[in-house]
Scaffold this active site. Structure first.
Site, PDB file in Angstrom:
ATOM      1  N   SER A 177       0.854  -1.186   0.000  1.00 13.42           N
ATOM      2  CA  SER A 177       0.000   0.000   0.000  1.00 13.42           C
ATOM      3  C   SER A 177       0.890   1.236   0.000  1.00 13.42           C
ATOM      4  CB  SER A 177      -0.889   0.002   1.247  1.00 13.42           C
ATOM      5  OG  SER A 177      -1.549   1.245   1.406  1.00 13.42           O
ATOM      6  N   TYR A 190      -2.111  -0.493  10.870  1.00 10.45           N
ATOM      7  CA  TYR A 190      -2.187  -0.843   9.446  1.00 10.45           C
ATOM      8  C   TYR A 190      -0.959  -0.330   8.695  1.00 10.45           C
ATOM      9  CZ  TYR A 190      -3.843  -1.045   4.623  1.00 10.45           C
ATOM     10  OH  TYR A 190      -3.957  -1.297   3.277  1.00 10.45           O
TER      11      TYR A 190
END
Length: 276
Positions: A177, A190
């Protein structure tokens, strides 16, 4: 004054040099497009194939006549993806696997190797996210994010890399990501797990090069947040929310051209350069 000026000038020179290199690289790619490899007949294993980016990626490989091994914890979603891929003419094998559990990963991997064959393209796509401030995020949620977003990548790679090493042939894809390069509030755990995923990709790439295994390619996908339904009403300072179709297009292009790092949108690369 010169004591402080010298590091600044060195940093500026490095920045300008890197910027010029990036422009030169882009110009070369524009004038001399990279050759795309064929993936027809390749045995492709995708984790998190039951929905979203995983399903879209499976369909892209199916269109290219790859043989598919699909893993997901969601039985219903997995069946739907398999049916769509089979309608495109692909051979599909499905396994219900909880990628937060090492034993399930190793057990399914052994069945794949014994009953189906050698995986030549491994796409570590499974991921989980909890959007909350650090103190509101529960311990089990933090553990789950690390188990799926990074440890699962390590376990699958350890399972399928030995054969790739023996053949000096294969491709390992890490779906990470932009949150593995930049940070955003209310996603501390995260972001940390995605930083780990990017680090895993870079370290693995370096290790394979050191070992002379140049036939094993690696690709890391780093999109800003995708509209997959995991987060309701998503918003982020990292940029606009992406649709799955535009991300899978860039991912497949990266895989077919053996690109090591795929940013979506591509201007994330320049933003990273500015931050550095």
């Amino acid at each position: 004054a010169s004591f402080f000026l010298r590091p600044f000038l060195q940093g500026l020179a490095l920045f300008l040099g890197t910027l010029l290199y990036a422009y030169a690289e882009a110009a070369v790619r524009l004038l001399l497009p990279a050759r795309r490899k064929a993936v027809g007949g390749e045995l492709v294993l995708l984790t998190g194939a039951g929905r979203g980016l995983g399903r879209a990626t499976a369909l892209e490989f199916a269109r290219r006549q790859s043989r598919l091994v699909l893993w997901d914890v969601d039985t219903h979603g997995l069946r739907e993806t398999a049916a769509e891929c089979e309608r495109l003419g692909a051979t599909v094998h499905t396994f219900v696997v909880d990628c937060s559990k090492r034993e399930e990963i190793y057990g399914a991997a052994e069945k794949v190797k014994k009953d189906i064959g050698d995986v030549s393209i491994l796409v570590n796509n499974a991921g989980v996210i909890t959007a909350a401030d650090l103190l509101s995020t529960q311990d089990h949620q933090i553990e789950k994010m690390f188990e799926v977003n990074i440890l699962a990548h390590i376990w699958t790679t350890r399972a399928f890399l030995p054969t790739m090493m023996d053949n000096n042939r294969g491709h390992i894809v890490t779906v990470a990501s932009a949150a593995g390069h930049f940070v955003t509030s209310f996603m501390v755990a995260y972001c940390s797990s995605k930083f780990a995923a990017v680090g895993f990709h870079k370290a693995l790439t370096e290790e394979l090069s050191t070992l002379g295994k140049d036939g094993i390619k690696t690709t890391c996908l780093c999109p800003v947040f995708i509209n997959t339904g995991f987060v309701k009403n998503p918003s982020t300072r990292l940029g606009r929310i992406l649709e799955v179709d535009e991300v899978v297009k860039e991912l497949m292009e990266g895989i077919l051209t053996n690109k090591k790092m795929v940013f979506v949108p591509s201007n994330q690369r320049f933003a990273l350069l500015l931050e550095r």
